[in-house]
Design a protein around this motif. Structure first.
Motif, PDB file in Angstrom:
ATOM      1  N   SER A 135      -6.702   2.044 -28.941  1.00 41.29           N
ATOM      2  CA  SER A 135      -5.374   1.483 -29.230  1.00 41.29           C
ATOM      3  C   SER A 135      -5.131   0.210 -28.425  1.00 41.29           C
ATOM      4  O   SER A 135      -4.440  -0.707 -28.880  1.00 41.29           O
ATOM      5  CB  SER A 135      -4.282   2.508 -28.900  1.00 41.29           C
ATOM      6  N   PRO A 138      -8.901  -2.578 -29.820  1.00 47.83           N
ATOM      7  CA  PRO A 138      -9.325  -2.172 -31.173  1.00 47.83           C
ATOM      8  C   PRO A 138     -10.757  -2.559 -31.521  1.00 47.83           C
ATOM      9  O   PRO A 138     -11.375  -1.927 -32.381  1.00 47.83           O
ATOM     10  CB  PRO A 138      -8.321  -2.905 -32.083  1.00 47.83           C
ATOM     11  N   SER A 139     -11.311  -3.564 -30.872  1.00 46.76           N
ATOM     12  CA  SER A 139     -12.664  -4.017 -31.201  1.00 46.76           C
ATOM     13  C   SER A 139     -13.727  -2.983 -30.863  1.00 46.76           C
ATOM     14  O   SER A 139     -14.874  -3.098 -31.311  1.00 46.76           O
ATOM     15  CB  SER A 139     -12.976  -5.325 -30.465  1.00 46.76           C
ATOM     16  N   GLN A 141     -13.674   0.067 -31.844  1.00 51.61           N
ATOM     17  CA  GLN A 141     -13.644   1.107 -32.879  1.00 51.61           C
ATOM     18  C   GLN A 141     -15.030   1.477 -33.413  1.00 51.61           C
ATOM     19  O   GLN A 141     -15.337   2.665 -33.576  1.00 51.61           O
ATOM     20  CB  GLN A 141     -12.732   0.647 -34.026  1.00 51.61           C
ATOM     21  N   THR A 288      -3.690   5.908 -42.416  1.00 53.74           N
ATOM     22  CA  THR A 288      -3.076   4.637 -42.049  1.00 53.74           C
ATOM     23  C   THR A 288      -2.556   3.876 -43.265  1.00 53.74           C
ATOM     24  O   THR A 288      -1.514   3.208 -43.196  1.00 53.74           O
ATOM     25  CB  THR A 288      -4.089   3.772 -41.277  1.00 53.74           C
ATOM     26  N   GLY A 296      -2.192  -4.714 -40.235  1.00 59.58           N
ATOM     27  CA  GLY A 296      -3.631  -4.947 -40.258  1.00 59.58           C
ATOM     28  C   GLY A 296      -4.286  -4.428 -41.524  1.00 59.58           C
ATOM     29  O   GLY A 296      -3.634  -4.170 -42.546  1.00 59.58           O
ATOM     30  N   ASP A 297      -5.608  -4.286 -41.454  1.00 63.76           N
ATOM     31  CA  ASP A 297      -6.382  -3.706 -42.554  1.00 63.76           C
ATOM     32  C   ASP A 297      -6.340  -2.193 -42.387  1.00 63.76           C
ATOM     33  O   ASP A 297      -7.008  -1.642 -41.508  1.00 63.76           O
ATOM     34  CB  ASP A 297      -7.819  -4.231 -42.504  1.00 63.76           C
ATOM     35  N   CYS A 298      -5.585  -1.519 -43.237  1.00 58.43           N
ATOM     36  CA  CYS A 298      -5.386  -0.078 -43.059  1.00 58.43           C
ATOM     37  C   CYS A 298      -6.673   0.711 -43.231  1.00 58.43           C
ATOM     38  O   CYS A 298      -6.782   1.841 -42.756  1.00 58.43           O
ATOM     39  CB  CYS A 298      -4.315   0.432 -44.029  1.00 58.43           C
ATOM     40  N   ALA A 300      -9.611  -0.210 -42.033  1.00 64.68           N
ATOM     41  CA  ALA A 300     -10.521  -0.394 -40.904  1.00 64.68           C
ATOM     42  C   ALA A 300      -9.818  -0.351 -39.556  1.00 64.68           C
ATOM     43  O   ALA A 300     -10.379   0.146 -38.572  1.00 64.68           O
ATOM     44  CB  ALA A 300     -11.263  -1.727 -41.050  1.00 64.68           C
ATOM     45  N   ASP A 301      -8.593  -0.870 -39.484  1.00 67.20           N
ATOM     46  CA  ASP A 301      -7.890  -0.947 -38.199  1.00 67.20           C
ATOM     47  C   ASP A 301      -7.170   0.362 -37.898  1.00 67.20           C
ATOM     48  O   ASP A 301      -6.478   0.907 -38.768  1.00 67.20           O
ATOM     49  CB  ASP A 301      -6.865  -2.086 -38.212  1.00 67.20           C
ATOM     50  N   GLN A 303      -4.280   2.842 -36.321  1.00 65.08           N
ATOM     51  CA  GLN A 303      -2.873   2.742 -35.929  1.00 65.08           C
ATOM     52  C   GLN A 303      -2.742   3.152 -34.467  1.00 65.08           C
ATOM     53  O   GLN A 303      -3.523   3.958 -33.960  1.00 65.08           O
ATOM     54  CB  GLN A 303      -2.008   3.621 -36.822  1.00 65.08           C
ATOM     55  N   ARG A 304      -1.755   2.617 -33.808  1.00 64.09           N
ATOM     56  CA  ARG A 304      -1.539   2.952 -32.408  1.00 64.09           C
ATOM     57  C   ARG A 304      -1.020   4.382 -32.280  1.00 64.09           C
ATOM     58  O   ARG A 304      -0.293   4.871 -33.138  1.00 64.09           O
ATOM     59  CB  ARG A 304      -0.539   1.990 -31.780  1.00 64.09           C
TER      60      ARG A 304
END
Length: 655
Positions: A135, A138-139, A141, A288, A296-298, A300-301, A303-304
């Motif tokens: 969170s 994010p990079s 992931q 997401t 963002g891109d739901c 791939a990214d 959620q917090r």
């Protein structure tokens, strides 16, 4: 593992008489045994909201009531387990309570359920901690699973160093997390009271509902499922009752006080985070892409997490306070696995002592920790994380079913315990205390039994069925282990008349050529004064056999040499046949086979030597009234004196 690397990771071994030095004061016992329930407040609120938002935002009004039910249940369970600690201070916890009061089968069900739950605690806690790290960064992931496994390895190494040392290391993150969350709750609630309520980054988002228009039974099931997910806040509560022996005296009293402190702290933190999540209008969803407005891109990214959004709202996104809360949350969630790293080995040790698990799990390692249990837990948990891609959402569905099974059976056992105590007690004052204790445990049994049914119904198709399979499988495995040990023990019982001495002893020395190991084996065999002594070789190559016989005669060895023919160039078969003939010719005799073996110091040298000896021993060990004696010959590589880099000359013996 090389000794130097092991000492670097684990530390120097401790003497057995230093076990008392590893006992924990209350200030260290709290982070060691209670980090799981204290840390679960970081995601328990999130799990409630994730379920309620399956119906969109319309059902979030149920969140305070669901949270209140979780708080009440947590208080009852803590009070119930304080009774367990006082009544059964030996450290068996739920397993001992169920075994003594409900019978061994019930105890094994509890043990199996707890072991599953401990494995899940490691997997879920570490995965949730990594979620909070991602969170903030994010990079990372794509490396989620690798990061998870790395943290499991670090926790394993720390716990192998010993309970006290790991407790000292893990104490400050636990207390910093408690302090940080309390500050966040105080600041957030203070701002709300002052009219400047913090607002979450997701407050303006909408949630695409998966179910709409829920009423009646459907709404009740949604509420119950949210409650079941929120009950993750109770995981690890029983660990203190299993770890009473690790406390300083008075053990039971200190454990009970620690449990009270843990319960009060967990309730305060959980209630505060839930209140802030509702005040700041946090929005989360199981998927997401169901979040309308997600920037963002739901696909791939990530959620917090809820606690990340609350911290950003209270302290400011990207502020020092935000990163401090994220770091402490990630740390405490990962360290929450430490509860399982202490509970699982202790429980496994007790089960091994009762012969329901392999005896190796009862043995303490170099640092007086139950090392084998720690390693088993780490391997299974890491495998589970890998199988489920480190996903908290997927792992959480397997969670808490086991712990509520143990809760329910434990409290039922305590009710029976108090019933027996009441039957023999006449003092009115003591009877009033017993009635109160029984009432607490009866209430705990009723509530945890209800939750067990709710969890089973609402989570069965979401993955809990795997736990339903795993617990009976472990139960059967433990019964099988106990059955093996019982049969093994009965077989080893000495007969009333004692051991019958063999009528004669026939000694056979296996020979490949005339060299120093062979001569040593012959000398040793002669020193035992057998009734007959024969040197035995197998003819694989005729020229070598002739040469061996010639050397034998040249040295004038006082032992007859028997040469066995082997038309198929096999060694093992002819030797076995010869031994079988000796046994058949003299059934009351004992046959002793002496095998010269090389002792080497490097693993690859072992591949070059002793292979025929290993095959022979593997077959001879299954022959009745046949003894196999290995006569070692240490080669130069097998030992080097400290500080001497050169090999010891061949033939030199270790002192």
């Amino acid at each position: 593992m090389p000794t130097s690397v092991k000492r670097l990771l684990v530390g120097r071994p401790l003497r057995s008489d230093r076990l008392g030095e590893t006992l924990l004061p209350k200030r260290l016992a709290l982070p060691v045994f209670a980090s799981d329930p204290l840390s679960s407040v970081a995601y328990a609120t999130q799990e409630i909201l994730l379920v309620l938002t399956l119906g969109g935002l319309a059902y979030l009004y149920l969140a305070p009531w669901v949270a209140l039910a979780v708080v009440v249940l947590l208080a009852v369970v803590v009070a119930s387990y304080r009774q367990v600690v006082r009544a059964y201070p030996s450290g068996g916890g739920s397993y001992e309570v169920a075994s003594r009061n409900l019978g061994r089968p019930a105890g094994l069900v509890v043990a199996a359920a707890l072991m599953v739950d401990y494995v899940m605690t490691v997997a879920v806690s570490v995965a949730a901690g990594v979620d909070n790290i991602i969170s903030a960064v994010p990079s990372w992931q794509p490396h989620r699973v690798l990061i998870n496994v790395a943290f499991v390895a670090v926790l394993t190494a720390m716990n192998l160093r010993g309970v006290r040392e790991s407790g000292t290391t893990f104490a400050w993150p636990t207390y910093l997390f408690i302090s940080g969350v309390l500050v966040m709750v105080a600041v957030g609630l203070g701002r709300a009271v002052a009219g400047d309520a913090p607002v979450a980054e997701s407050a303006g988002w909408q949630v695409r509902p998966e179910q709409v228009g829920l009423t009646g039974l459907a709404l009740a099931l949604l509420t119950l499922r949210a409650f079941a997910s929120g009950c993750t806040a109770l995981t690890g509560v029983e660990a203190i009752s299993n770890g009473v022996p690790a406390f300083r005296p008075p053990k039971a009293a200190n454990a009970a006080r620690t449990m009270l402190a843990m319960g009060a702290t967990a309730i305060t933190l959980f209630a505060g985070i839930t209140a802030l999540a509702l005040i700041t209008r946090v929005r989360v969803a199981e998927h997401t892409c169901d979040l309308i407005g997600f920037p963002g891109d739901c696909a791939a990214d990530p959620q917090r997490t809820v606690i990340a959004q609350v911290a950003a709202a209270v302290f400011g996104d990207g502020s020092a306070g935000f990163f401090a809360i994220q770091a402490l949350t990630a740390l405490i969630l990962i360290l929450a696995a430490n509860t399982a790293f202490n509970g699982f080995p202790l429980l496994a040790s007790i089960l091994a002592q009762d012969r329901y698990l392999p005896r190796q799990l009862h043995t303490r390692g170099d640092r007086l920790a139950f090392s084998n249990g720690i390693i088993v837990l780490a391997v299974v948990a890491a495998g589970l994380i890998w199988a489920f891609d480190g996903s908290v959402t997927r792992l959480i569905q397997l969670y808490i079913l086991g712990v509520f099974t143990s809760f329910t059976l434990s409290q039922a056992g305590m009710v029976r315990h108090w019933n027996r105590a009441l039957a023999g007690e006449k003092d009115p004052r003591v009877r009033r205390q017993l009635h109160r204790s029984r009432a607490i445990n009866a209430l705990g049994c009723a509530l945890t039994g209800l939750v067990l049914v709710i969890v089973l119904v609402t989570k069965f198709t979401h993955g809990a069925y795997l736990v339903v399979i795993a617990v009976p499988a472990l139960f059967v495995l433990m019964r099988a282990v106990r059955g093996h040990y019982d049969r093994f023990g009965a077989e080893l019982e000495p007969e009333p008349g004692g051991v019958v001495m063999p009528a004669r002893v026939h000694a056979v020395v296996l020979v490949s050529r005339v060299h120093r190991p062979t001569l040593q084996a012959l000398a040793y065999a002669r020193a035992t004064r057998p009734d007959t002594l024969t040197a035995l070789t197998v003819e694989i190559n005729r020229e070598e056999a002739v040469r061996l016989r010639q050397h034998w005669e040249d040295r004038g060895l006082p032992v007859p040499l028997t040469v066995l023919e082997s038309p198929y160039r096999e060694i093992t078969g002819p030797v076995l046949d010869h031994v079988a003939r000796l046994r058949a010719e003299d059934p009351g005799a004992l046959v002793v086979v002496y095998i010269p073996e090389y002792v080497v110091g490097r693993w690859w040298e072992q591949l070059l030597h002793n292979q025929s000896a290993l095959r022979l021993k593997a077959r001879l060990l299954f022959q009745r009234r046949v003894m196999v004696v290995s006569v070692p010959w240490q080669l130069a590589s097998s030992h080097r004196p400290p500080g001497d880099p050169q090999p010891v000359p061949a033939g030199r013996r270790q002192p």
